[in-house]
Write an enzyme that holds these catalytic residues in place. Structure first.
Site, PDB file in Angstrom:
ATOM      1  N   PRO A 208      35.028  48.465  23.996  1.00 10.85           N
ATOM      2  CG  PRO A 208      36.849  47.224  23.270  1.00 10.85           C
ATOM      3  CD  PRO A 208      35.926  47.406  24.439  1.00 10.85           C
ATOM      4  CG  LEU A 209      30.300  49.961  18.813  1.00 12.42           C
ATOM      5  CD1 LEU A 209      29.307  48.844  19.113  1.00 12.42           C
ATOM      6  CD2 LEU A 209      29.598  51.302  18.708  1.00 12.42           C
TER       7      LEU A 209
END
Length: 130
Positions: free
Chosen positions: A2-3
């Site tokens: 995830p970002l």
């Protein structure tokens, strides 16, 4: 993978930003089954006129200038139940640890495919196996 993009008001303290980031990471690993050390976050501070939201509220939710916008890009495939638990863990955690109203925690998710990531070297680390 995830970002997380975290957008806050310019006057948000460094300690509050640190708490927000920690809560998001803890929800990722504890609720959404993200591996440990998979921590990528971008924090952007904004002048008051750059955080725009409906002052009269929306869908029964009202906001204040302490609003926090959180956008998470991650691999597709998580269930609605996991996403609901993820939202709740973040809103509850930020409220409990930073004192920000739950109503001011605005979260969006962007689901992408595994091959949509390059973690460096110009490579597709999660390339489909032949």
């Amino acid at each position: 993978m995830p970002l997380a993009r975290i957008d806050v008001a310019a006057d948000t303290s460094a300690e509050t930003v640190k708490i927000i980031g920690a809560v998001i990471y803890e929800a990722m690993t504890g609720v959404a089954n993200v591996p440990a050390n998979d921590l990528y976050q971008i924090v952007t501070r904004h002048a008051k006129e750059e955080l725009i939201y409906p002052e009269e509220g929306y869908l029964g939710v009202t906001y204040t200038p302490q609003i926090v916008f959180i956008q998470v890009t991650w691999n597709a495939g998580r269930s609605i139940e996991v996403k609901k638990a993820f939202y709740k863990a973040i809103a509850d955690g930020i409220h409990e640890r930073a004192g920000i109203r739950k109503e001011d925690v605005f979260i969006t998710l962007i689901d992408v495919q595994r091959e949509d990531w390059s973690f460096g070297n110009g490579e597709m680390q999660y390339a489909p196996k032949p």
